[in-house]
Write a protein that holds these residues in place. Sequence first.
Motif, PDB file in Angstrom:
ATOM      1  N   ASP A 412      56.895  71.949  42.789  1.00 22.94           N
ATOM      2  CA  ASP A 412      55.979  72.173  41.666  1.00 22.94           C
ATOM      3  C   ASP A 412      55.711  73.659  41.439  1.00 22.94           C
ATOM      4  O   ASP A 412      55.464  74.082  40.301  1.00 22.94           O
ATOM      5  CB  ASP A 412      54.656  71.444  41.911  1.00 22.94           C
ATOM      6  N   ASN A 413      55.760  74.445  42.506  1.00 26.45           N
ATOM      7  CA  ASN A 413      55.537  75.887  42.387  1.00 26.45           C
ATOM      8  C   ASN A 413      56.806  76.653  42.029  1.00 26.45           C
ATOM      9  O   ASN A 413      56.772  77.881  41.912  1.00 26.45           O
ATOM     10  CB  ASN A 413      54.949  76.432  43.691  1.00 26.45           C
ATOM     11  N   GLY A 414      57.930  75.921  41.882  1.00 32.96           N
ATOM     12  CA  GLY A 414      59.139  76.558  41.372  1.00 32.96           C
ATOM     13  C   GLY A 414      60.225  76.848  42.380  1.00 32.96           C
ATOM     14  O   GLY A 414      61.139  77.623  42.097  1.00 32.96           O
ATOM     15  N   LEU A 415      60.174  76.207  43.584  1.00 36.85           N
ATOM     16  CA  LEU A 415      61.176  76.481  44.612  1.00 36.85           C
ATOM     17  C   LEU A 415      61.649  75.183  45.242  1.00 36.85           C
ATOM     18  O   LEU A 415      60.845  74.389  45.748  1.00 36.85           O
ATOM     19  CB  LEU A 415      60.599  77.393  45.699  1.00 36.85           C
ATOM     20  N   TYR A 416      62.951  74.957  45.223  1.00 37.71           N
ATOM     21  CA  TYR A 416      63.556  73.882  45.980  1.00 37.71           C
ATOM     22  C   TYR A 416      64.097  74.475  47.275  1.00 37.71           C
ATOM     23  O   TYR A 416      64.922  75.399  47.264  1.00 37.71           O
ATOM     24  CB  TYR A 416      64.695  73.236  45.181  1.00 37.71           C
ATOM     25  N   CYS A 417      63.582  73.984  48.414  1.00 43.85           N
ATOM     26  CA  CYS A 417      64.088  74.405  49.714  1.00 43.85           C
ATOM     27  C   CYS A 417      63.903  73.242  50.681  1.00 43.85           C
ATOM     28  O   CYS A 417      63.780  72.096  50.246  1.00 43.85           O
ATOM     29  CB  CYS A 417      63.429  75.697  50.189  1.00 43.85           C
ATOM     30  N   ARG A 418      63.835  73.500  51.988  1.00 46.89           N
ATOM     31  CA  ARG A 418      63.879  72.381  52.936  1.00 46.89           C
ATOM     32  C   ARG A 418      62.798  72.470  54.003  1.00 46.89           C
ATOM     33  O   ARG A 418      62.982  73.127  55.023  1.00 46.89           O
ATOM     34  CB  ARG A 418      65.235  72.319  53.622  1.00 46.89           C
ATOM     35  N   PRO A 419      61.672  71.770  53.846  1.00 46.98           N
ATOM     36  CA  PRO A 419      60.751  71.561  54.964  1.00 46.98           C
ATOM     37  C   PRO A 419      61.388  70.547  55.919  1.00 46.98           C
ATOM     38  O   PRO A 419      61.871  69.498  55.493  1.00 46.98           O
ATOM     39  CB  PRO A 419      59.497  70.987  54.301  1.00 46.98           C
ATOM     40  N   ASP A 420      61.396  70.852  57.222  1.00 48.38           N
ATOM     41  CA  ASP A 420      62.131  70.022  58.177  1.00 48.38           C
ATOM     42  C   ASP A 420      61.443  70.082  59.539  1.00 48.38           C
ATOM     43  O   ASP A 420      60.958  71.140  59.949  1.00 48.38           O
ATOM     44  CB  ASP A 420      63.566  70.541  58.286  1.00 48.38           C
ATOM     45  N   ASP A 421      61.411  68.952  60.235  1.00 50.89           N
ATOM     46  CA  ASP A 421      60.831  68.964  61.579  1.00 50.89           C
ATOM     47  C   ASP A 421      61.680  68.156  62.546  1.00 50.89           C
ATOM     48  O   ASP A 421      61.173  67.502  63.449  1.00 50.89           O
ATOM     49  CB  ASP A 421      59.387  68.456  61.569  1.00 50.89           C
ATOM     50  N   ARG A 422      62.988  68.238  62.397  1.00 50.99           N
ATOM     51  CA  ARG A 422      63.849  67.573  63.365  1.00 50.99           C
ATOM     52  C   ARG A 422      63.799  68.269  64.722  1.00 50.99           C
ATOM     53  O   ARG A 422      64.182  67.697  65.737  1.00 50.99           O
ATOM     54  CB  ARG A 422      65.284  67.507  62.835  1.00 50.99           C
ATOM     55  N   GLY A 423      63.323  69.519  64.733  1.00 49.96           N
ATOM     56  CA  GLY A 423      62.955  70.205  65.954  1.00 49.96           C
ATOM     57  C   GLY A 423      61.503  70.592  65.777  1.00 49.96           C
ATOM     58  O   GLY A 423      60.649  69.759  65.487  1.00 49.96           O
ATOM     59  N   ASP A 424      61.192  71.877  65.896  1.00 48.39           N
ATOM     60  CA  ASP A 424      59.873  72.355  65.510  1.00 48.39           C
ATOM     61  C   ASP A 424      59.817  72.476  63.992  1.00 48.39           C
ATOM     62  O   ASP A 424      60.844  72.638  63.335  1.00 48.39           O
ATOM     63  CB  ASP A 424      59.589  73.702  66.187  1.00 48.39           C
TER      64      ASP A 424
END
Length: 458
Positions: A412-424
Amino acid sequence: MTLTEPDLAATSPARTDWGHLWPHFTRLSSPRVPVITRGEGAYLWDDRGRRVLDGLSGLFVVQAGHGRRELAQVMAEQASQLAYFPVWGYGTRPALELADRLAAAAPGDLDRVFFTTGGGEAIESAWKVAKQYFKLMGKPLKHKVISRAVAYHGTPQGALAITGLPAMKQQFEPLTPGGFRVPNTNFYRATEHADDLEAFGRWAADRIEEAILFEGADTVAAVVLEPVQNSGGCFTPPPGYFARVREICDKHDVLLVSDEVICAFGRHGTTFACEKFGYQPDIITCAKGMSSGYAPIGAMITTNRVVEPFLHGRTTFPHGYTFGGHPVAAAVSLANLDLFDAEGLNQRVLANEQAFGDTLRKLLDLPIVGDVRGDGYFWAVELVKDKATRHTLDADERERLIRGYLPEALFDNGLYCRPDDRGDPVVQVAPPLISGQAEFDEIERILRHTLTEAAELL
């Protein structure tokens, strides 16, 4: 005719459910259905007409950027001439030429190219060829593979056994037997040699030899490592790490597989990342950026040593894929590599990687940001609950931030990226290689705003 953003929104109403689509790695109960309608350069547009910076190159794929009409034209021309033919006992001109191109670009004598349609298939192929290679060499017990904790190497049954993420495996066990894990190179979380990066790297590499000896060197076929480990958040190799791994593999007659499904084709400023980090593998697996995502393609590339026992008599590698080396995919990959040369994309990454890292490291002043790490155009921002103690987020906080708040808020703020917690827990960014300081600044600004708001939810 190209529709404007308002036209797109008007002619394609926003979806409110998944319909008949079963999305990958996604909860079907998720109420939000983003629909991406087009891309141009480093940007995407959705069905509401919103422009979003593609901070992940689709999925570490779109190296040359979206909307490259010259690549689309090559695909159309190839499809009109020869849309499909298998490489099962036959060749096509695009597949033969692309194999030549990849062999010429690969370091050392990595000269034989086996095409797949993706990275998981390339890993699957590498394990199978390693097993058969040692059988042909009179060492039939050598079948095991050693990889690193938290590492992701694909979802087919064999590749999943090599993957070091227990939660990804539980629903599919029992898996292909023979996968074993060693520590990764996460220096931020180091418990051994935490004050000496080089000593930590030596320690981590030595754990590979320890595992080989524990399992029995006569049973271990391969060590599979990414140049920069993806899952867990962009773990770079410490100085001397890969030199020691190469030494260990040579000592115990074990094949070294460089999994470059993400890292190849400019992500680190070289065609193959093993060149940048100074080691010679026996096998490279690659995919993603080979075509910049314009068509599905992957490959396993082997040394002359590995292919040699397959060159005699009636020996065959009984393995293959219907769409491996697809002529349209191969043709567009050749054109994509031409773009790399014409536009100097590798050199662009090498010239800009320091600036990209410096821009992201500005986020270290936020209380929620514990570490910023990466290389080339492949970076991760690790999120923490307590910066001083490096205390990570608990399960509820991860659910609330990583799967709840951050994906939608960032988009919504204009950025597609990757939040991920398969580790930390991390946020990963890997923009198209055509990006520069303007895009770096935009990524930092949106991350700063969104992570500041996210910290208030802890």
